[in-house]
Scaffold this active site. Structure first.
Site: not given
Length: 359
Positions: A120, A142, A184, A226, A236, A240, A244, A247, A251, A264
Site C-alpha cells: 500500500r 507520475k 522534453e 515543471k 493534473e 499541469r 503533455n 504527447h 503516445h 519516447h
C-alpha cells in the site's frame, strides 16, 4: 550543486543537480539511514553505476538490495512489475523499506509505481541517469506502466522523497538518448517560457556537444518550470495538462509502431510538430512560431515526420489518451511560444490534416 524545490504542501522535496552526485552518501542519508533499500535498475545502467550507489547507501547507513530489470520500453509492463514485487517480497522488505529508482524514464516510472503499490505504498528516491528522466519523468510523481492499448495507462501519483540528477551520468548516454531528452527540454520552453526557447535556439549545439554548463542550465530551468506547475496542480486536474504538449500524437506513435522502436522523446518531438501544426490550422498560433518549433526540433536531430501509420490508426490510438473526455479527444495547443492550453473543440478534419502534414 544546484537545488530546485518542489513545493508541495506538507510534502516538499528537493531536486539535486550537479556532477558526481550518485555516489554522495550525504544526499541519501536523511532518507535511508537504518533502512533496507531496494535499488531498482536495469542491465545497462547496473554495470555503470550500481556499485557506486550501493556503496553510498551503505555509507549512509542503509542496507541495499539490488533488483535488476531488462532495459527498454518493452520492460515497462505487468510482467516486469511482478518481477520487482517478487524481488521485494523475497528480500522481505517491509513497509519501513525504501526504493531507489536508478536509471532512465522506464526504470523511474516502473520502480515508482512499484513503490506506490507495494504494501500500500513505500517511499522512493529518483536517481535518473538519462537527460529525459532528469528534466521530466523523475519530477512530479507520475508513475506508471504501459498497457497494450496505450502508454502509461496503469499508474499512480506517488511523489519521490528526493531527485538526484547526476549530470556526469550523461557522459555515458548514447547520442540518440541525449537527443530524446532534449525533446522534453524543448517542450518545457515551448509551453512555458519563450526566453528559454530563445536560449535553446542559441545553445542547442552546445547541448548536443554535451557542454556541462549548458546541460546543467537546461536541466535546472526545465526542473524549475515543471516544479512550478506540479506545485500548483499535483494531480493534473488543470494546468499541469499543458506539460503533455505533443504527447497525444507522440503516445499514438509509440503504440502504433511498437514500444521501444521509437524513443519516447523522438515520438514527442514529432508529436510537438503535429500539435504546433494543429495549433496553426486552428487559427490560434502564428505560422512563424510553429516553424520555430519545427526548426529547433530539427536542429536537435529529432524526427519531424511521423511513421507511416494511417490517419485512422492515429485517431484510433489517440482515443485512449488520458486527456479525452466524454469520448472526445482534447489537445494541448499552443497559443504563442510560452503559452499553451487544453482545447476540446478541435475539428476532426484539422486533426487529420495536421497528421498528414507531418508524414
Amino acid at each position: 550543486m544546484q537545488v530546485v524545490s518542489v513545493a508541495l504542501a506538507g510534502r516538499p522535496y528537493s531536486i539535486h543537480i550537479g556532477a558526481n552526485l550518485l555516489g554522495d552518501a550525504h544526499l541519501y542519508a536523511p532518507h535511508v539511514a537504518g533502512k533496507r533499500v531496494a535499488v531498482v535498475t536495469n542491465d545497462v545502467v547496473a554495470p555503470l553505476y550500481l556499485d557506486r550507489v550501493q556503496q553510498a547507501l551503505a555509507h549512509a547507513g542503509a542496507r541495499p538490495v539490488p533488483v535488476l530489470i531488462d532495459d527498454g520500453e518493452r520492460a515497462k509492463g505487468w510482467q516486469t512489475l511482478d518481477r520487482v514485487i517478487e524481488a521485494l517480497l523475497a528480500a522481505r522488505l517491509g513497509r519501513d523499506s525504501l526504493i531507489v529508482a536508478l536509471g532512465g524514464g522506464v526504470v523511474g516510472d516502473l520502480a515508482g509505481f512499484a513503490a506506490a503499490v507495494y504494501q500500500r505504498g513505500i517511499p522512493f528516491i529518483q536517481a535518473p541517469t538519462t537527460l529525459l528522466a532528469q528534466v521530466d519523468s523523475s519530477v512530479g510523481g507520475k508513475t506508471a506502466i504501459n498497457h497494450a492499448r496505450g502508454k502509461n495507462m496503469v499508474g499512480a501519483f506517488h511523489q519521490p522523497l528526493a531527485v538526484i540528477a547526476d549530470v556526469s551520468a550523461l557522459d555515458s548516454l548514447p547520442d540518440r538518448e541525449l537527443r530524446a531528452g532534449i525533446a522534453e527540454v524543448i517542450k518545457h520552453g515551448v509551453v512555458l517560457d519563450p526566453q528559454f526557447v530563445a536560449w535553446l535556439e542559441a545553445n542547442i549545439d552546445a547541448l548536443l556537444a554535451r557542454d556541462r554548463a549548458a546541460l546543467e542550465h537546461a536541466i535546472q530551468r526545465s526542473c524549475e518550470l515543471k516544479a512550478q506547475i506540479v506545485a500548483a496542480d499535483e494531480r493534473e486536474s488543470g494546468r499541469r495538462a499543458i506539460l503533455n504538449f505533443g504527447h497525444t500524437f507522440g503516445h499514438a506513435i509509440e503504440a502504433g509502431v511498437g514500444y521501444g522502436k521509437w524513443l519516447h522523446g523522438e515520438a514527442v518531438a514529432t508529436g510537438m510538430v503535429m500539435a504546433a501544426e494543429l495549433s496553426t490550422r486552428a487559427g490560434i498560433l502564428r505560422r512563424e512560431d510553429a516553424e520555430r518549433v519545427k526548426a529547433l526540433i530539427t536542429r536537435a536531430g529529432l524526427p519531424v515526420q511521423g511513421p507511416m501509420l494511417s490517419t485512422e490508426r492515429y485517431l484510433e490510438l489517440m482515443q485512449v489518451d488520458k486527456k479525452a473526455a466524454g469520448g472526445k479527444l482534447r489537445f494541448i495547443l499552443l497559443e504563442a511560444l510560452g503559452r499553451a492550453a487544453l482545447h476540446g473543440d478541435v475539428a476532426p478534419a484539422l486533426v487529420r490534416d495536421s497528421i498528414a502534414a507531418a508524414q
